[in-house]
Design a protein around this motif. Sequence first.
Motif, PDB file in Angstrom:
ATOM      1  N   LYS A   1      42.702 -17.840  44.832  1.00 26.83           N
ATOM      2  CA  LYS A   1      43.087 -16.947  44.008  1.00 26.83           C
ATOM      3  C   LYS A   1      43.180 -17.572  43.266  1.00 26.83           C
ATOM      4  CE  LYS A   1      45.160 -14.799  47.193  1.00 26.83           C
ATOM      5  NZ  LYS A   1      45.787 -13.025  47.685  1.00 26.83           N
ATOM      6  N   PRO A   2      42.450 -17.971  42.300  1.00 22.75           N
ATOM      7  CA  PRO A   2      42.878 -18.770  40.798  1.00 22.75           C
ATOM      8  C   PRO A   2      43.099 -18.185  39.922  1.00 22.75           C
ATOM      9  CG  PRO A   2      40.302 -19.501  41.055  1.00 22.75           C
ATOM     10  CD  PRO A   2      40.553 -18.374  42.592  1.00 22.75           C
ATOM     11  N   LYS A   3      43.780 -18.084  39.087  1.00 24.74           N
ATOM     12  CA  LYS A   3      44.236 -17.288  37.834  1.00 24.74           C
ATOM     13  C   LYS A   3      43.502 -17.895  36.726  1.00 24.74           C
ATOM     14  CE  LYS A   3      49.315 -16.737  40.087  1.00 24.74           C
ATOM     15  NZ  LYS A   3      50.290 -16.683  39.004  1.00 24.74           N
ATOM     16  N   MET A   4      41.593 -17.953  36.399  1.00 20.64           N
ATOM     17  CA  MET A   4      41.613 -17.751  35.853  1.00 20.64           C
ATOM     18  C   MET A   4      40.285 -17.227  36.528  1.00 20.64           C
ATOM     19  SD  MET A   4      39.937 -21.881  36.214  1.00 20.64           S
ATOM     20  CE  MET A   4      41.787 -22.024  36.179  1.00 20.64           C
ATOM     21  N   ASN A   5      38.680 -16.692  35.111  1.00 21.40           N
ATOM     22  CA  ASN A   5      37.726 -16.032  35.564  1.00 21.40           C
ATOM     23  C   ASN A   5      36.772 -17.096  36.053  1.00 21.40           C
ATOM     24  OD1 ASN A   5      36.760 -17.909  33.248  1.00 21.40           O
ATOM     25  ND2 ASN A   5      37.561 -16.123  31.723  1.00 21.40           N
ATOM     26  N   PHE A   6      35.970 -15.962  36.113  1.00 28.50           N
ATOM     27  CA  PHE A   6      34.492 -17.232  37.538  1.00 28.50           C
ATOM     28  C   PHE A   6      33.736 -18.336  36.256  1.00 28.50           C
ATOM     29  CE2 PHE A   6      30.596 -18.025  38.535  1.00 28.50           C
ATOM     30  CZ  PHE A   6      30.218 -18.044  40.389  1.00 28.50           C
ATOM     31  N   PRO A   7      33.419 -17.973  34.734  1.00 25.88           N
ATOM     32  CA  PRO A   7      33.224 -19.132  34.014  1.00 25.88           C
ATOM     33  C   PRO A   7      34.242 -20.095  34.105  1.00 25.88           C
ATOM     34  CG  PRO A   7      32.775 -17.527  33.550  1.00 25.88           C
ATOM     35  CD  PRO A   7      33.647 -16.570  34.387  1.00 25.88           C
ATOM     36  N   LYS A   8      35.795 -20.238  34.153  1.00 26.38           N
ATOM     37  CA  LYS A   8      36.182 -21.034  33.922  1.00 26.38           C
ATOM     38  C   LYS A   8      37.163 -21.581  35.173  1.00 26.38           C
ATOM     39  CE  LYS A   8      38.532 -19.152  29.808  1.00 26.38           C
ATOM     40  NZ  LYS A   8      40.319 -18.221  29.286  1.00 26.38           N
ATOM     41  N   TYR A   9      36.362 -21.335  36.168  1.00 27.56           N
ATOM     42  CA  TYR A   9      36.530 -22.028  37.189  1.00 27.56           C
ATOM     43  C   TYR A   9      35.713 -22.737  37.709  1.00 27.56           C
ATOM     44  CZ  TYR A   9      38.416 -22.630  42.459  1.00 27.56           C
ATOM     45  OH  TYR A   9      39.238 -22.326  43.517  1.00 27.56           O
ATOM     46  N   THR A  10      34.012 -22.286  37.193  1.00 27.10           N
ATOM     47  CA  THR A  10      33.094 -23.073  37.883  1.00 27.10           C
ATOM     48  C   THR A  10      33.490 -24.505  36.599  1.00 27.10           C
ATOM     49  OG1 THR A  10      32.083 -21.100  38.119  1.00 27.10           O
ATOM     50  CG2 THR A  10      30.603 -22.871  37.698  1.00 27.10           C
ATOM     51  N   LEU A  11      33.347 -23.980  35.217  1.00 24.83           N
ATOM     52  CA  LEU A  11      34.055 -25.463  34.886  1.00 24.83           C
ATOM     53  C   LEU A  11      34.648 -26.286  35.188  1.00 24.83           C
ATOM     54  CD1 LEU A  11      33.313 -23.472  31.285  1.00 24.83           C
ATOM     55  CD2 LEU A  11      31.568 -25.041  32.409  1.00 24.83           C
TER      56      LEU A  11
END
Length: 226
Positions: free
Chosen positions: A172-182
Motif C-alpha cells: 500500500k505505497p503512498k504513490m500512484n501506479f506509474p510513480k510506484y512502477t518507476l
Amino acid sequence: LENGILFMAYGQCQNMMCFLRHKTDHEQLNPLENMAAGSFAAVFSSIALCPTELVKCRIQTLNEVQKMNSLNGENIIYKKISPINITRNIIRTEGIRGLFHGLTTTLVRECPGYGCFFGGYELTRTLLMHKNQKKEDIGFIKTWISGGMAGICFWIVMFPIDAVKSRIQVFKPKMNFPKYTLQIIRNEGFMVLYAGLLPTLIRTFVATGTLFITVEQTRRFLNKIF
C-alpha cells in the motif's frame, strides 16, 4: 467463478459489438473487435476478482511474516489465518471499500490483458483457418494452440503490471501506479518486473489451451441441447 463471469461477459460484449458494427454473427467480428469485447468483459471479472486477490495477497504476506518471526526465534502467537478472518478484518478496519483496494490497478491489468487474451485467441484461430472454413471447425489441436497463444499474449503484456499490482496490494505505497512502477524500475531494474515469466508462459500455454477447448466443447454441447 472468474472464468465463468469472464466468458459470459465476453459473449455478451461480442453481441454488443455485433450490434454496434452492424454484424449478424460473432464469426464476422475481426480480431480487433473481439479484442475490444474482451477488454470490456474484463471490467466485470475485475470486480469479482479484486477482493479475492486482495485477501490472497494478505494471507501470503502474513504467512511469510510468521515464518520470518519463527526463524528469528520470536515466540509470538497469532490468530488463525483464514480467508474469512482476513475478510472480516479488512471490512472492520477499512470498510467494504477496503476489499476493492487495488481495483484501479486490477482494471489497468485486466482490461488490456484480456483484450490481448481474446484478441490473440481469435487472431490465431483466423490464421489457422483454411479458406472458407469457420473458426469453430478448425479442430481440437488448432483450438488448443490458439488458446495457448491467448495465454502467452496475456502474460507477455501484463506480467509487469501484475507484479506492480501485487506489490501495491501488499505494501500500500503512498504513490500512484506509474510513480510506484518507476520507483521499482529505478531501484531494482526493469527486468525484475518479468521475474518468473518463462515458467508462467509454459504453464499458461497448456492451461489456457485446455481452457478454450473446454469452453468450445461445452458451448457446442449446450447449443445442441438448447
